[in-house]
Write an enzyme that holds these catalytic residues in place. Structure first.
Site, PDB file in Angstrom:
ATOM      1  N   LYS A  40       0.681  -7.363   2.585  1.00  0.00           N
ATOM      2  CA  LYS A  40       2.271  -7.429   2.578  1.00  0.00           C
ATOM      3  C   LYS A  40       2.608  -7.907   3.550  1.00  0.00           C
ATOM      4  O   LYS A  40       2.374  -8.167   4.484  1.00  0.00           O
ATOM      5  CB  LYS A  40       2.077  -5.647   2.739  1.00  0.00           C
ATOM      6  CG  LYS A  40       3.537  -5.582   3.546  1.00  0.00           C
ATOM      7  CD  LYS A  40       3.599  -4.202   4.231  1.00  0.00           C
ATOM      8  CE  LYS A  40       5.747  -4.817   4.085  1.00  0.00           C
ATOM      9  NZ  LYS A  40       6.196  -4.013   5.375  1.00  0.00           N
ATOM     10  N   TYR A  60      -1.334  -6.323   6.500  1.00  0.00           N
ATOM     11  CA  TYR A  60       0.036  -6.569   6.730  1.00  0.00           C
ATOM     12  C   TYR A  60       0.665  -7.255   7.790  1.00  0.00           C
ATOM     13  O   TYR A  60      -0.112  -7.457   9.214  1.00  0.00           O
ATOM     14  CB  TYR A  60       0.555  -5.100   7.880  1.00  0.00           C
ATOM     15  CG  TYR A  60       1.757  -4.790   8.026  1.00  0.00           C
ATOM     16  CD1 TYR A  60       2.630  -5.650   7.344  1.00  0.00           C
ATOM     17  CD2 TYR A  60       2.288  -3.534   7.971  1.00  0.00           C
ATOM     18  CE1 TYR A  60       4.167  -5.068   7.961  1.00  0.00           C
ATOM     19  CE2 TYR A  60       2.854  -3.475   8.045  1.00  0.00           C
ATOM     20  CZ  TYR A  60       4.605  -3.731   7.984  1.00  0.00           C
ATOM     21  OH  TYR A  60       5.910  -3.088   8.754  1.00  0.00           O
TER      22      TYR A  60
END
Length: 295
Positions: A164, A136
């Site tokens: 992400k 992330y």
């Protein structure tokens, strides 16, 4: 490794009571609201889920409720990131034990690590669990950017399944896709304005905060893209903008919580010290919600 994540994963809010405790009934309601809209998976305890303001017990309670309510119908990805490697391993193992399908692990923050330190951190977490891990990247909040070369190196690990990217920089997403295209690795947009562009570039999906309120519209972007109906996908992508325009009216996720509260599910106030939206900001959110309700 289990599964390769793809599609739309709402970045779930964490509903709160006025007493600042987890609103379990509203969390269950939100879970069903999203599953009923045919989202592809759920993403809990991210930035919009206020992970950084919740203690370990609260995080476990949120994950437990969502996993139980979902009952295996779609995958549940849970945020287990933190600053120290030991802390992240401990929480990650706990989330795996609870039945999470995948983990989202934010880069360490506060003191930005080197690329080498970040890579070592992720490899140790990956060794400690058997479920897929999503990297992330959100440099505006962490002060640290995961370079494409580091991501390519980490993509070689068996259970590091994707990333992400919430940098808001499409060039960055393109680099991640380019560097990992020969791997079984999913690149997700973490910026809701870039969902369609990411899919068109070869990305696998998105973690979308707007899907808390508008899951039908967000999932339609993916569906239209999959069916080759690009004009419809572009129109659906544009349709998110009035909601996105309100995000900056208050500290994350106060504006979105208020919007969801007025539109669908009693999300309640943010966790202190973040304050509930009021005044001009509240009036703008009310106007925006009325716009979607009229459609």
């Amino acid at each position: 490794m289990g599964f390769t994540p793809k599609g739309i994963y709402p970045a779930m809010l964490t509903p709160m009571t006025d007493q600042q405790t987890i609103n379990e009934a509203a969390l269950k309601q939100l879970t069903h609201h999203l599953i009923d809209a045919n989202v592809h998976g759920l993403f809990a305890l991210g930035t919009n889920g206020e992970f950084h303001l919740l203690n370990k017990e609260e995080k476990i309670k949120v994950a437990e409720i969502i996993i139980k309510e979902t009952a295996g119908r779609i995958p549940v990805m849970v945020g287990s990131g933190g600053n120290s490697t030991a802390e992240v391993i401990e929480l990650s193992m706990e989330m795996e034990r609870l039945g999470a399908d995948a983990l989202s692990v934010i880069t360490p923050f506060f003191i930005p690590p080197t690329q080498e330190e970040a890579a070592e951190h992720y490899k140790k977490v990956a060794e400690a669990v058997s479920i897929p891990i999503f990297l992330y990247n959100i440099p505006s909040k962490t002060g640290f950017h995961l370079e494409a070369e580091t991501v390519a190196e980490l993509a070689k690990e068996d259970n590091i399944a994707g990333i992400k990217d919430s940098s808001g920089n499409f060039e960055n997403i393109k680099q991640y896709i380019q560097e990992t295209k020969d791997k079984d690795f999913s690149v997700f947009a973490g910026t809701d304005s870039l969902i369609l562009k990411t899919l068109q570039e070869g990305g696998a999906g998105a973690v979308a905060a707007t899907a808390n309120m508008l899951p039908d519209i967000v999932t339609s972007i993916y569906r239209y893209w999959e069916n080759g109906e690009i004009e419809k996908a572009e129109a659906a992508q544009q349709e998110l903008q009035p909601l996105r325009d309100t995000f900056g009216l208050a500290t994350i996720p106060a504006a979105l919580k208020k919007a969801v509260e007025l539109f669908a599910v009693p999300a309640g106030p943010p966790k202190a010290p973040v304050k509930e939206l009021n005044g001009d900001g509240l009036r703008q959110v009310e106007k925006m919600v009325a716009y979607y309700q009229s459609k």
